[in-house]
Scaffold this motif. Sequence first.
Motif, PDB file in Angstrom:
ATOM      1  N   GLU A   1     -28.963  23.113 -90.465  1.00 51.26           N
ATOM      2  CA  GLU A   1     -27.651  23.542 -90.925  1.00 51.26           C
ATOM      3  C   GLU A   1     -26.608  22.462 -90.633  1.00 51.26           C
ATOM      4  OE1 GLU A   1     -26.852  26.317 -92.589  1.00 51.26           O
ATOM      5  OE2 GLU A   1     -29.013  26.732 -92.685  1.00 51.26           O
ATOM      6  N   PRO A   2     -25.597  22.338 -91.514  1.00 52.84           N
ATOM      7  CA  PRO A   2     -24.510  21.383 -91.245  1.00 52.84           C
ATOM      8  C   PRO A   2     -23.805  21.749 -89.938  1.00 52.84           C
ATOM      9  CG  PRO A   2     -24.440  22.125 -93.518  1.00 52.84           C
ATOM     10  CD  PRO A   2     -25.449  22.997 -92.820  1.00 52.84           C
TER      11      PRO A   2
ATOM     12  N   GLU B   1     -21.096  16.127 -89.129  1.00 56.05           N
ATOM     13  CA  GLU B   1     -19.747  15.608 -89.254  1.00 56.05           C
ATOM     14  C   GLU B   1     -19.142  15.486 -87.855  1.00 56.05           C
ATOM     15  OE1 GLU B   1     -18.077  14.535 -91.849  1.00 56.05           O
ATOM     16  OE2 GLU B   1     -19.630  15.024 -93.332  1.00 56.05           O
TER      17      GLU B   1
ATOM     18  N   TYR C   1     -23.887   8.594 -89.065  1.00 53.80           N
ATOM     19  CA  TYR C   1     -23.698   9.265 -90.352  1.00 53.80           C
ATOM     20  C   TYR C   1     -24.796   8.880 -91.340  1.00 53.80           C
ATOM     21  CZ  TYR C   1     -18.907  10.971 -89.490  1.00 53.80           C
ATOM     22  OH  TYR C   1     -17.806  11.634 -89.019  1.00 53.80           O
TER      23      TYR C   1
ATOM     24  N   THR D   1     -20.505  20.395 -87.179  1.00 50.98           N
ATOM     25  CA  THR D   1     -19.380  19.502 -86.869  1.00 50.98           C
ATOM     26  C   THR D   1     -19.284  19.370 -85.358  1.00 50.98           C
ATOM     27  OG1 THR D   1     -18.135  20.125 -88.848  1.00 50.98           O
ATOM     28  CG2 THR D   1     -16.898  19.142 -87.038  1.00 50.98           C
TER      29      THR D   1
ATOM     30  N   ASN E   1     -26.076  15.706 -92.429  1.00 49.30           N
ATOM     31  CA  ASN E   1     -25.630  17.074 -92.165  1.00 49.30           C
ATOM     32  C   ASN E   1     -24.685  17.180 -90.969  1.00 49.30           C
ATOM     33  OD1 ASN E   1     -27.075  18.308 -94.269  1.00 49.30           O
ATOM     34  ND2 ASN E   1     -28.953  18.268 -93.054  1.00 49.30           N
TER      35      ASN E   1
END
Length: 505
Positions: free
Chosen positions: A43-44, A73, A66, A46, A71
Motif C-alpha cells: 500500500e502507498p 512518499e 523514490y 507517506t 509507493n
Amino acid sequence: MIRSTQRSTIRLLLQRWLPAVLALALLLTACSSGDGNRESGGEPVTLKVMHWNEQSFNSEYGMLYYALNPNVEFEVVSTNKIQVSEIESSEEYEKKFEQFIQDEKPDILMLNQEQYEKFAADGRLVSLESYLTRDKLDLEGFIPGLIDLMREKGGGELYGLTPNFYSQAIYYNKDLFDRYNIEYPTDKMSWEEVLNLAGRFPTDGSDEDRIYGLRVGYSTDLFQLGLAIGSTSGLRMVNPADKRVSIDSESWVNAYETALRAIRSGTLYNNENMSFSGSYEEYLLQNPFVSGKVAMAIDGTYLMQQIREAAEVIPDKAVKNWDLVTIPVDPANPDYTNNVSFYNIFAIHAESPNRDAAWDFIRYIHSDEYARVTSKAFNGQFPVRTKYIRDDEGRNLAAFYLLEPSGTELYPGFEDLPSNFFNEFYTIGSEEMKAVTSDQKTVAEALASMQTRLQAALDEAIANQEANGAAGRNEAGVSVESGMVVMPAESGEAEAGAAGEGSAD
C-alpha cells in the motif's frame, strides 16, 4: 579576473550539482539493468522525516529512494522551524525541540548523539534489533566501533544508525620527507612524536621559500595547540557538572610546555590572515599543503577535495605524492579518538504508525547498495561502510576511520555553560598564553592565572544567567576541530564541511 571568477563559479556549481546528477544516473542505470532492484509493492505510504530541509533531504536520500520505491512518499518536517537565533538557553531549545516533535509527529527522527541517548533511555525510540535479525543487515562492513557506540548510547540496544561520518587525519608530503631523508609518519603517533617529527625539517629560509614541518588548524597559537594536546589525552579545562575550572594541574602544564617547545622550534606553519582575493588557482595554492610548503597537515576531508581540484587545475604546482596517517592519539588509549563526528542519527519514533516502512528507509540508506552508489559523489563526508572508502592510487584513507570513536566529546556538556563564557574562555586563554610566548610568564604561572580568571568569569556568567532566569546555551558559532578552538571568523572549513549536512550539530 572576470574570466577567472567565471571559471571559479562554474567549477563550484559543477562540484555541487554534478555529483548528484552522476549518482542519479548510476542509480537509474542499475535499475534499468535490474541491479539493485527491490520489491516496491504494498500500500502507498507517506513517511514523515525530520531533516534540515526538504531540498537537502531529497538531494542526499530522497531521489535515490523514490526511484526504487514508487509507493513511498516523504513529507519532510524541517528542523529550520526551530529558530535557534531566538533561543536564549539550552533548556528553551530542548523544550522547543520536544514541542517540535510533539507537533509534527515524524516517523523518522534525526538526532545528535546526546538526543539519541536521551530518547533511547526515555523509551521514545523503536529498537532495531529485531529488524536487524530479520533482514540480516550486514553490520560488519561499518567503520570500527560505530555499532558498539550506538548500542552503548542506547543502553545495550541499537535504536539508530548514521550513514555518514566526519573525521580528520594527518596528510603528509612524501616528496618533502624524501628530500630531507626523514622517515614517514605512521598511524597512532602521539602528539609528542608528531611534533618531534615535524621538528626535523629545516627552519631556515624566508617565509616565501622555506618548508614547515606541520600545520595544525588555521591559527596555531599556544593556547589552541596546548588545548589540542591536552584534550587528546582526555584532560578537561572545565567540569560542566560542578561548574569548576580545572586547568592548574601538572598534566596541563606538561601539555602546554610540549606545545611551547613546538612553537618556539619554528617548525609550525601559522598564518593568521585568512582573507583572500584573487583567482581560484591562487586560492587553491594559498593552502600551504597544496602548494608544497608544509610537510604535514592535520585536516579533514575538505583538504582532500582541494588537493584533487588543484591536481586538475594546476597540476604542475600542486602536491602530488602524498598520503595519510591517523591524527595524534593518547598513548594510554591509542585505538580510540574523540575526533569522529556524526551529524545525523536516524531513528524510528516509538509512536510511528509506519514502523516497517520507516525501517525499510533506514535499512536502505545504510545498505551496501546505497553506499556503493553515493560513494561516486563524494561530498566531504564518508559513508560508514568502509568498503567504499578508497583511493584509486592506494592512499591510506583508512586513517580517517582506523581509530574507534571513544564516545566522549572534546568538551562534554560545554553547551550547558553560559553562552558568553566561551568567548571569555577563548579571550582569557589567549591572553595568558601570549604572556608565555613573550616571556612575561612561565606556563605554570599562566595556567594558575587562567584558573583564577576563568573561574571568576564562569561564576559571574552563572550568576547573571540565574538572575535572568536562563541557563545560557553556547550559540556563539564556535566549533572545535581536532582540539583546536575555531572562532567564527576562522571557521571556513567548518562551514564547508557543514554544507553537506545543511547545518552543524
